[in-house]
Write a protein that holds these residues in place. Structure first.
Motif, mmCIF file in Angstrom:
data_model
loop_
_atom_site.group_PDB
_atom_site.id
_atom_site.type_symbol
_atom_site.label_atom_id
_atom_site.label_comp_id
_atom_site.label_asym_id
_atom_site.label_seq_id
_atom_site.Cartn_x
_atom_site.Cartn_y
_atom_site.Cartn_z
ATOM 1 N N LEU A 67 29.745 -38.250 -9.868
ATOM 2 C CA LEU A 67 29.548 -39.633 -10.294
ATOM 3 C C LEU A 67 30.322 -39.913 -11.574
ATOM 4 N N CYS A 115 21.860 -44.479 0.209
ATOM 5 C CA CYS A 115 22.757 -45.616 0.396
ATOM 6 C C CYS A 115 22.768 -45.988 1.869
ATOM 7 N N PHE A 122 22.277 -46.478 -4.248
ATOM 8 C CA PHE A 122 23.678 -46.415 -4.637
ATOM 9 C C PHE A 122 24.491 -47.359 -3.748
ATOM 10 N N GLN A 179 30.498 -46.539 -4.508
ATOM 11 C CA GLN A 179 30.247 -45.515 -5.525
ATOM 12 C C GLN A 179 30.319 -44.117 -4.913
#
Length: 696
Positions: free
Chosen positions: A397, A441, A366, A370
Motif C-alpha cells: 500500500l 474490495c 478498499f 488501490q
C-alpha cells in the motif's frame, strides 16, 4: 411530474408513513400484560395477608430503582408472610422502571384478585409474589412463552422457499448463536445480568435482534445455565418462527427480526448490511400460558384496560396493514422493469449495503484501483500462489504496508455468500493462530480480500519441497503442529462463534516472519450452535485427501471433520509427503494406508522425513500416534482438539490404541503415479481431485 418520479415520491411517503405507524403501534404493544394467577390459595380483603402484601409492594417499588432495577423482599410473619421479587429490563431508566412497577402492583391485584401467588410481566418489568419462600431458589418457574405467528419460510422475504427446510434450519442455528452470545454477555460481562445483541451473517436472512436477562442476584454460571435452559426450549418451541420469547421470573430470552430494545446492542455478529423488517403488529405475538394458570375475568378494572389496549392495537394494525399493501404495490411498480432472478436478488449487493459495510471499522473497504496499484495491476511477478478460489498476490500500500491480496476468480464457484462469510468470520475471530483480515474490495464481478502479509508463504511451500524441508527442523515443526491445534481449538470451543473450518490443509496454513502458523481461508467455514453436534449438506466442498469419510460420502460434518483433516496434516508434517500424492513402489497406498501399515509392523521410522532423522524419535512417534487417532474412520473414535493438545503436550498420558484409518485402501490414480517421484523420498506435488462430490 413523470410516472417514475411519482412512484419514487410515493414510495418514500408510504415507507415513512409505515414506519411512523409501526412505531406508534410499538408503544401500544409495550402495554401488553402477561400474567399467571395461582389457584393454590386465596386471601380475603382486609386480612393480615392483604396488609402484608400492600407493604411488600411498597417496599419493592421504592427499593428496586436504587438496586439496578431489581429487588426482592419479604414482609410479615408466618403464616401470613409474603415474599416478592421485581425486575426491570436492563435497558430502561429508573423513571420508566418505577412507572412500570407502580402499574404492576395495581394491575396484579385486579387481574389476580385475592390470589396468594401471582406473576405479572410487561415488556419492561415483572413482578411476582407468593406466600411461599422462593427468593433463594434458582427455579425459573411460571414460564410464559410468546411467539410470532409467521414462520421464517412464510414468504415475507424475497427469495425464500416455503417448501425448503434449509433456510429454516439455518435460521434456527443463527438464532441459537445470537442467543448464546447475548447470554454470555448477560452472565459474564454485565452487572445487571442483562445483554443485547444483533446478528446478520448472510444476506439471505434478515437482521435478528436478541435480548437476555437474569436477576442480578444470580452468579455468573447460574445465570448462564438458566439462560441455556431457555435457549434449548426456545429453539425447539419456536422452530423457524420470526420472533419469540420466554418469560421466566429468574431469567428470560427474546429474539425478533426488528429492534425491540433501547440503545445500541452490546454485541454484534456480522455487519448490519440488511434492513430490519419493521415491528409486526402486536396481534402477531400469540401468547401461550401453562395449563395450571387461571385466566382472570375481564369484568375487572385490569380487564377493561386490556380490552381498550386490544381495540386500539387492532385498529392500528388494520391501518398498518392497509399502508403495507399500498407500500408493496408501489414497490412492485418501482422494480417491475428491473426485476432480477431470484438468485440474483438474494446475492446482489446494493450501494446502501456497500456504504453500511464501508462505515464499519471491522470491514475496511478498499477501492479496486488501490489494490490494482498495490499489486502492480496483479502482475505475475507479485503472485504468491493459487488458492482454490483464485490467485493470491503480494501488494504494498501507499503507506508501505505489505499485504496479501486474494482475488476471487469470477469462475471459481465462490459466490457472494462465501465471500461475505469469510469477511465476517475472520473479522470477528481473534487468535494468534488465525490469519488477520485487513479489508476487502468489491467492484462489479471483482471480489477481493486483503490479509496481513505472511512473508514465509504457506506450510506446503516448505514441507513438500526437497530443497526447503531442512529449513523446518523438528522443534519448529512441533511448534507449528501445536499452533494449528490451538487455532482449531479456538474455532471449535473458545470463539464467540463456534466454527467448523471444513478445508484445513497445508496450503491453508500460512507462516509469519517467525514461522508461526496461521489458519486461513474461511470461505467454506460453517457456524454451529452451542448444542449442535453435527450438520448435513448436499453440497460437499473441500479438498479430497483431507476430507473426513462421512463428509465426502454423506455430507455429514462436525468438529470431528476438522480433527480428521488435522490428523492428515500432522502425518504430512512428520513425513514431508502429501497424503494423496504418495506411493510406495508397486503398492499404491495413500499416506494414511502407508502410515497404518508401518504402525502395525512397528517400523514407523520409515515414515519420518529424512530431514528429521537426526532428532529424538520419541516425540515424533507420539505425533504419529495422535495423527492415527485423528484419522480413524468412526468420528466418535476421534479425539477432540482439547484431547489432541493434551496428548501432544503431556507425556504421561497413555494414548489409546488407534483403529484402522479411513481411506485405508484408496490408491493414487494412474495419472498421479506417472507424474510423481518414483523413489518416494520427497514430497509429491500431485493433488488427486474428484468430480463428485464437489471438491477443490
Amino acid at each position: 411530474m413523470s410516472i417514475n418520479r411519482w412512484i419514487r415520491n410515493s414510495y418514500v411517503f408510504f415507507q415513512t408513513l409505515f414506519l411512523i405507524t409501526t412505531l406508534l403501534c410499538l408503544n401500544l404493544a409495550s402495554a401488553q400484560i402477561q400474567y399467571a394467577c395461582s389457584s393454590t390459595g386465596n386471601y380475603t380483603n382486609n386480612s393480615t395477608y392483604s396488609s402484608n402484601l400492600k407493604e411488600l409492594f411498597s417496599s419493592l417499588s421504592t427499593e428496586s430503582v436504587a438496586i439496578q432495577g431489581f429487588s426482592k423482599n419479604t414482609f410479615g410473619a408466618k403464616p401470613d408472610q409474603t415474599y416478592g421479587l421485581v425486575l426491570c429490563r436492563g435497558d430502561i431508566n429508573s423513571s420508566m422502571c418505577d412507572q412500570c412497577l407502580n402499574s404492576s402492583t395495581v394491575d396484579i391485584t385486579d387481574l389476580c384478585p385475592q390470589s396468594k401467588q401471582a406473576t405479572i410481566c410487561y415488556d419492561y418489568c415483572l413482578l411476582q409474589y407468593s406466600n411461599q419462600n422462593y427468593l433463594n431458589s434458582t427455579d425459573n418457574a411460571n414460564l410464559i412463552s410468546m411467539y410470532n405467528t409467521q414462520n421464517v419460510t412464510g414468504g415475507r422475504f424475497s427469495g425464500w422457499d416455503s417448501s425448503n427446510n434449509t433456510v429454516k434450519n439455518y435460521f434456527n442455528t443463527v438464532v441459537n448463536t445470537l442467543l448464546s452470545g447475548v447470554s454470555d454477555q448477560a452472565a459474564y460481562n454485565s452487572r445487571k445480568r442483562f445483554g443485547t445483541g444483533v446478528i446478520n451473517i448472510t444476506e439471505s436472512l434478515p437482521v435478528i435482534y436478541g435480548l437476555s436477562q437474569c436477576t442480578p442476584d444470580f452468579s455468573n454460571d447460574t445465570c448462564r445455565a438458566c439462560l441455556q435452559d431457555l435457549i434449548d426450549q426456545l429453539v425447539q418451541l419456536f422452530d423457524g418462527r420470526q420472533g419469540g420469547r420466554i418469560l421466566g421470573v429468574r431469567c428470560n430470552l427474546r429474539y425478533e427480526i426488528y429492534t425491540f430494545f433501547n440503545g445500541n446492542p452490546d454485541i454484534q455478529f456480522g455487519s448490519i448490511s440488511g434492513t430490519a423488517v419493521a415491528n409486526p403488529p402486536a396481534s402477531d405475538d400469540k401468547p401461550t400460558q401453562p395449563p395450571t394458570m387461571n385466566a382472570p375475568s375481564n369484568t375487572s378494572k385490569g380487564g377493561k384496560n386490556r380490552l381498550f389496549i386490544i381495540i386500539i392495537s387492532l385498529a392500528s394494525s388494520l391501518f398498518i396493514l392497509a399502508c403495507f399493501i399500498i407500500f408493496l404495490w408501489v414497490r412492485k411498480l418501482r422494480y417491475s422493469e428491473t426485476e432480477d432472478s431470484q438468485e440474483e436478488s438474494m446475492l446482489a449487493i446494493s450501494d446502501e449495503t456497500l456504504n453500511l459495510w464501508s462505515r464499519s471499522s471491522d470491514f475496511p473497504l478498499f477501492k479496486f484501483n488501490q489494490i490494482a496499484n498495490a499489486t502492480n495491476n496483479f502482475s505475475s511477478d507479485n503472485k504468491l500462489g493459487q488458492g482454490g478460489f483464485g490467485p493470491v498476490y503480494k501488494g504494498v500500500l501507499q503507506d508501505g504496508l505489505e499485504i496479501a491480496v486474494k482475488r476471487l476468480s469470477t469462475h471459481s464457484g465462490q459466490g457472494l455468500i462465501e465471500f461475505k462469510n469469510e469477511i465476517e468470520l475472520i473479522a470477528k475471530l481473534q487468535h494468534r493462530n488465525l490469519v488477520r483480515l485487513l479489508g476487502w474490495c468489491i467492484q462489479g464481478e471483482e471480489k477481493v480480500l486483503i490479509y496481513e502479509f505472511m512473508p514465509n508463504k504457506s506450510l506446503d511451500f516448505f514441507i513438500f519441497d526437497k530443497t526447503r524441508e531442512a529449513l523446518l527442523n523438528w522443534e519448529k515443526r512441533f511448534e507449528i503442529i501445536e499452533g494449528i491445534a490451538q487455532g482449531l481449538l479456538y474455532l471449535h470451543k473458545h470463539s464467540r462463534l463456534r466454527i467448523i473450518h471444513r478445508d484445513l490443509k497445508a496450503s491453508n496454513v500460512l507462516l509469519d516472519s517467525e514461522m508461526n502458523p496461521k489458519i486461513s481461508d474461511f470461505g467454506l467455514a460453517r457456524i454451529f450452535g452451542p448444542k449442535e453436534l453435527q450438520a448435513n449438506t448436499n453440497r460437499v466442498v473441500g479438498t479430497y485427501g483431507y476430507m473426513a469419510p462421512e463428509y465426502a460420502s454423506e455430507g455429514l460434518f462436525s468438529i470431528k471433520s476438522d480433527v480428521f483433516s488435522y490428523g492428515v496434516l500432522l502425518l504430512e508434517i512428520v513425513s514431508g509427503k502429501r497424503n494423496m500424492g504418495f506411493h510406495q513402489y508397486g503398492d499404491f497406498l495413500n499416506l494414511l494406508g502407508y502410515a497404518w501399515d508401518r504402525w502395525k509392523v512397528g517400523n514407523i521410522s520409515e515414515l519420518i522425513c529424512p530431514a528429521l532423522s537426526e532428532v529424538s524419535q520419541k516425540q515424533i512417534e507420539r505425533c504419529i500416534h495422535v495423527a492415527l487417532l485423528c484419522v480413524q474412520e468412526n468420528p466418535a473414535d476421534r479425539p477432540t482438539m482439547s484431547d489432541v493438545i493434551a496428548f501432544l503436550t503431556t507425556e504421561n498420558i497413555v494414548l489409546p490404541e488407534p483403529k484402522q484409518p479411513a481411506y485405508f485402501n484408496i490408491r493414487v490414480s494412474e495419472r498421479a503415479v506417472n507424474s510423481s517421484d518414483l523413489d518416494g523420498s520427497s514430497c509429491s506435488i500431485n493433488d488427486v481431485t474428484l468430480t463428485n462430490p464437489e471438491v477443490r
